[in-house]
Each structure stands twice: as structure tokens, then as C-alpha cells.
Write an enzyme that holds these catalytic residues in place. Structure first.
Site, PDB file in Angstrom:
ATOM      1  N   ASN A 136      -3.700   5.990   1.869  1.00  0.00           N
ATOM      2  CA  ASN A 136      -2.799   6.406   0.651  1.00  0.00           C
ATOM      3  C   ASN A 136      -3.870   6.060  -0.725  1.00  0.00           C
ATOM      4  O   ASN A 136      -4.777   5.630  -0.549  1.00  0.00           O
ATOM      5  CB  ASN A 136      -1.738   5.554   0.336  1.00  0.00           C
ATOM      6  CG  ASN A 136      -0.655   5.850  -0.526  1.00  0.00           C
ATOM      7  OD1 ASN A 136      -0.571   7.001  -0.785  1.00  0.00           O
ATOM      8  ND2 ASN A 136       0.087   5.078  -1.144  1.00  0.00           N
ATOM      9  N   ASN A 193      -3.990   4.233  -3.065  1.00  0.00           N
ATOM     10  CA  ASN A 193      -4.163   2.797  -3.585  1.00  0.00           C
ATOM     11  C   ASN A 193      -5.059   1.912  -2.569  1.00  0.00           C
ATOM     12  O   ASN A 193      -5.286   0.820  -2.627  1.00  0.00           O
ATOM     13  CB  ASN A 193      -3.242   1.867  -4.060  1.00  0.00           C
ATOM     14  CG  ASN A 193      -2.095   1.555  -2.733  1.00  0.00           C
ATOM     15  OD1 ASN A 193      -2.237   2.402  -1.774  1.00  0.00           O
ATOM     16  ND2 ASN A 193      -1.153   0.947  -3.075  1.00  0.00           N
ATOM     17  N   LYS A 194      -5.391   2.673  -1.152  1.00  0.00           N
ATOM     18  CA  LYS A 194      -5.939   1.958  -0.105  1.00  0.00           C
ATOM     19  C   LYS A 194      -7.499   1.591  -0.380  1.00  0.00           C
ATOM     20  O   LYS A 194      -7.708   2.386  -1.220  1.00  0.00           O
ATOM     21  CB  LYS A 194      -5.671   2.456   1.150  1.00  0.00           C
ATOM     22  CG  LYS A 194      -3.980   2.493   1.308  1.00  0.00           C
ATOM     23  CD  LYS A 194      -3.620   1.009   1.753  1.00  0.00           C
ATOM     24  CE  LYS A 194      -2.220   0.833   2.303  1.00  0.00           C
ATOM     25  NZ  LYS A 194      -1.155   1.566   1.521  1.00  0.00           N
ATOM     26  N   ILE A 195      -8.099   0.942   0.527  1.00  0.00           N
ATOM     27  CA  ILE A 195      -9.485   0.630   0.420  1.00  0.00           C
ATOM     28  C   ILE A 195     -10.347   1.805   0.178  1.00  0.00           C
ATOM     29  O   ILE A 195     -11.424   2.007  -0.314  1.00  0.00           O
ATOM     30  CB  ILE A 195     -10.111  -0.461   1.024  1.00  0.00           C
ATOM     31  CG1 ILE A 195     -11.406  -0.948   0.796  1.00  0.00           C
ATOM     32  CG2 ILE A 195      -9.977  -0.011   2.715  1.00  0.00           C
ATOM     33  CD1 ILE A 195     -11.646  -2.422   1.350  1.00  0.00           C
ATOM     34  N   THR A 240      -2.508  -1.038   7.993  1.00  0.00           N
ATOM     35  CA  THR A 240      -2.860   0.016   6.535  1.00  0.00           C
ATOM     36  C   THR A 240      -3.458  -0.520   5.570  1.00  0.00           C
ATOM     37  O   THR A 240      -3.833   0.159   4.547  1.00  0.00           O
ATOM     38  CB  THR A 240      -1.358   0.555   6.561  1.00  0.00           C
ATOM     39  OG1 THR A 240      -0.550  -0.590   6.164  1.00  0.00           O
ATOM     40  CG2 THR A 240      -0.632   1.533   7.501  1.00  0.00           C
TER      41      THR A 240
END
Length: 386
Positions: A203, A205-207, A174
Site C-alpha cells: 500500500n 504508506n508501506k516501506i 504487511t
């Protein structure tokens, strides 16, 4: 005025075709869990990480839940997991009535493969072809490997151990979309594609983000299809609403997939910026924890070790810079205190000293320099030297 602006820890970068694709989904009125963008997103993720099967779902957590079911993990089983991770990697084990066994980390912050081997050798036994925990008498059926902050676990050793002890391997990738091995047995293989199944998160805040969403991938397309089936309420006959088993409302929406396609188009650019800013922190004198040399990391999160973790977090907050500690070790949290934890040592050390610094893909060089100066100022102060 610019020097006092707020610098967030990790926020989305929305400068591509997000609005255009989402607008198209709205105009065509395909906004729920059906629509062409979902299949397109699945196909493009699968193509990017070079697997034949992918299934879009509601979140990374949902993806882990579905994957454990597809792998045949049952109520009463035990699953080996790291204690240094976000709790979403562990909760799905409980969703299916199984129990976690907590493992220590190594200096990459990922699961200590050496201790994993020792646990299987010394604390378990075979009964026929099945591994059982000597202490609890329960079947040990799987390992969830978490690639922390874009670093990759030692998959070469972990897969070897899993094959020796007949364990299924589920990769919680993730945090590691875009990370891959540069050498060794799995050279060229992306995070999430080496174990039996892998899961990504989108989500905020993910890359890359879809606002909220996940993706399940596997070299076995039947496993991905099984997860897709379960994610749509296990509907056997879509016309007559025939359901022969319990399913879930875990499917990604077309709106989210439209958003994700626009983000995926920019993924490699995001990685380049994150790698550049990571190196800039180091050049500015901030000794971030390293990523492994044998991988191309997506450099998702930056970790800094300090003698005064909470003091640094408060100092940065005072200067309008957001940071955070690493997660509290899962085996110390109330829901999991009674679970077995095997020789956890190094995870305690990292829990007490790590601060995650701003790492957004739209972070400017000026922002990096400002954060770096604040970190160095703190460390030279009497508080930082405590």
C-alpha cells in the site's frame, strides 16, 4: 518558510527506477494481470526473504483471504487474531464465513503469546486431533499473527503453541517486510516466512509500495501456487475457460509489479534511513516505543506514548505535522462486538496513549528535529501534562 512546511506521516519514496520500469511496461503494452514484471517481482521477493514460493496479488487483504482458503479454514471455523491491529487483518476471516477470537497484545504491541497459550489450555479442548472452543463448540483452526509496525511477534513461542494445538499459522507481515530475527530458533528468518504462510502489503504508506498490491509467501511452494490459481479466477483451462471452483480477480497487474521491482531495489536503503531517523528521535529526547532487541526491524512506524493522545495529535496538526492514533481495538467495533475477546487488558492501555509520528523514508533530519521539538514543547505545556 521551511519551518512551516507540512510534514506527512508516511508517504512513498519514489526516487529510483519506478518511472523507467513502468514506462517499459506501458511501451510493451503489458499493463494488466499478465506480463513479465509480475513473475520477476514474485521471484525477487521470494529470493529476498529466502522462500521457494511467492504469489503477487491485488492487496495484502486479498493475500490474507487467499491464504486462509489455501490453509483450509472453513465457514464456521474460528481464527485467533489480535485486537490491536488494522481491520484488514480480521475482515478476511469473515469473507470465508469464519469468526475471529480476539487476543490481547504484549509490550511489543504484537499478540500476547502467553495469553494465546492460556486460551488454548483453558478455553479449548481436543476432539480427536482437532481443537474446539468450549464456549462456542466451534473448531479453532488457525492463528493470524500480525507483526505490528515492524516489530516481530514471539514466533518461537507461537509456533510451539500452534504445533501443540494443531493450529495453522498465518503471518500478517504487511508492516514488516525486511524485519528478521537476529537470534534464537528463527535467527535469520524474515517476517512472513516462519508460519505456514505469510503476506506482505505494498500500500502507499508501506516501506515499499506498488500503489496497491500484496504478496503471499510460503516455505511450501504448492500453497503459493494454490493462491496464484485462486487469484486468477481459478481458471483450469485458459483457452476454453474451464472453471471448476469459485476464484477471484485478485492478481497483481504488470504495472504494479514494475513499480514494485524499482521499490524493492531500494528497500535496504529505506530501512537504513528509517532506523537512523528512529534513533534520531530518541537522541532528540522523544522516547519512542522500542523494537525488540533480538530482531532487525524495518522500523516502519514510530510509536510514542503520551498522557494526552488527542491533545498531541491536535497540537501537531496545528503546526503542520501529521500524526495518528493507533487503531481502535477491533473487538469494540460494530461488526465484531459480539465476538469472543480473551482477557484483553494491555491493548486498551496502548490504544489510549499511542501516537504515531512521521516516519517516511524520505524524512529529513531537519524534519525529525522539528517534530521532536514540537513533541517536547507539548509535553512541557499544561495541556501535555494533563
Amino acid at each position: 518558510m521551511c519551518r512551516n512546511k507540512f510534514i506527512p506521516l508516511s508517504v512513498p519514496n519514489l526516487k529510483g527506477n519506478e518511472l523507467a520500469y513502468v514506462t517499459e511496461a506501458v511501451k510493451t503494452e503489458w499493463v494488466s494481470t499478465a506480463g513479465p514484471f509480475i513473475a520477476d517481482f514474485e521471484h525477487q521477493i521470494a529470493e529476498y526473504v529466502k522462500v521457494p514460493g511467492a504469489a503477487a496479488c491485488q492487496s495484502g487483504t486479498a493475500g490474507l483471504h487467499l491464504s486462509l482458503m489455501a490453509l483450509g479454514v472453513k465457514a464456521g471455523d474460528e481464527v485467533i487474531v489480535p485486537t490491536l491491529t488494522f481491520i484488514a487483518a480480521v475482515n478476511p476471516i469473515r469473507y470465508i464465513g469464519a469468526e475471529p477470537i480476539f487476543m490481547d497484545c504484549d509490550d511489543s504491541l504484537t499478540m500476547d503469546a502467553g495469553k494465546l497459550k492460556k486460551f488454548c489450555e483453558n478455553e479449548c479442548e481436543f476432539r480427536g486431533e482437532t481443537l474446539f472452543n468450549k464456549k462456542t463448540g466451534k473448531r479453532v483452526s488457525a492463528v493470524i499473527v500480525v507483526h505490528i509496525f515492524g516489530n516481530l511477534a514471539d514466533m518461537e513461542q507461537i509456533i510451539s503453541i500452534a504445533e501443540m494445538y494443531h493450529l495453522k499459522v498465518l503471518e500478517d507481515a504487511t508492516e514488516a517486510l525486511g524485519s528478521y530475527y537476529l537470534e534464537g530458533t528463527y535467527s535469520g528468518n524474515y517476517a512472513g516466512t516462519i508460519g505456514t504462510m505469510g503476506v506482505y502489503s505494498f500500500n502507499g504508506n508501506k516501506i515499499i509500495t506498488t500503489g496497491g498490491g500484496g504478496m503471499i509467501v510460503s516455505q511450501n511452494p504448492d500453497l503459493a501456487e494454490r493462491c496464484r490459481f485462486l487469484s486468477t479466477q481459478a481458471k483450469k483451462d485458459s483457452l476454453y475457460f474451464v472453471h471448476e471452483e469459485v476464484g477471484f480477480n485478485y492478481r497483481m497487474t504488470n504495472l504494479q509489479a514494475a513499480f514494485g521491482l524499482a521499490q524493492l531495489e531500494q528497500l535496504e536503503d529505506f530501512i537504513k534511513v528509517k532506523q537512523k531517523n528512529y534513533e534520531r528521535y530518541i537522541c532528540q529526547g522523544v522516547a519512542l516505543l522500542p523494537f525488540k532487541e533480538n530482531i532487525r526491524s524495518n522500523a516502519w512506524f514510530y510509536s510514542y506514548a503520551t498522557k494526552n493522545r488527542d491533545g498531541l495529535i491536535r497540537f501537531l496538526d496545528k503546526h503542520q505535522v501529521q500524526s495518528r492514533p493507533v487503531w481502535q481495538l477491533i473487538h469494540t467495533l460494530k461488526p465484531y462486538r459480539g465476538c469472543q475477546a480473551y482477557q484483553v487488558e494491555k491493548a486498551y492501555q496502548y490504544y489510549e496513549c499511542i501516537v504515531n509520528l512521521p516516519c517516511s523514508s524520505n524524512l529529513s533530519e531537519t524534519d525529525v528535529d522539528r517534530v521532536a521539538e514540537l513533541v517536547k514543547k507539548f509535553e512541557k505545556s499544561d495541556i501535555g501534562c494533563l
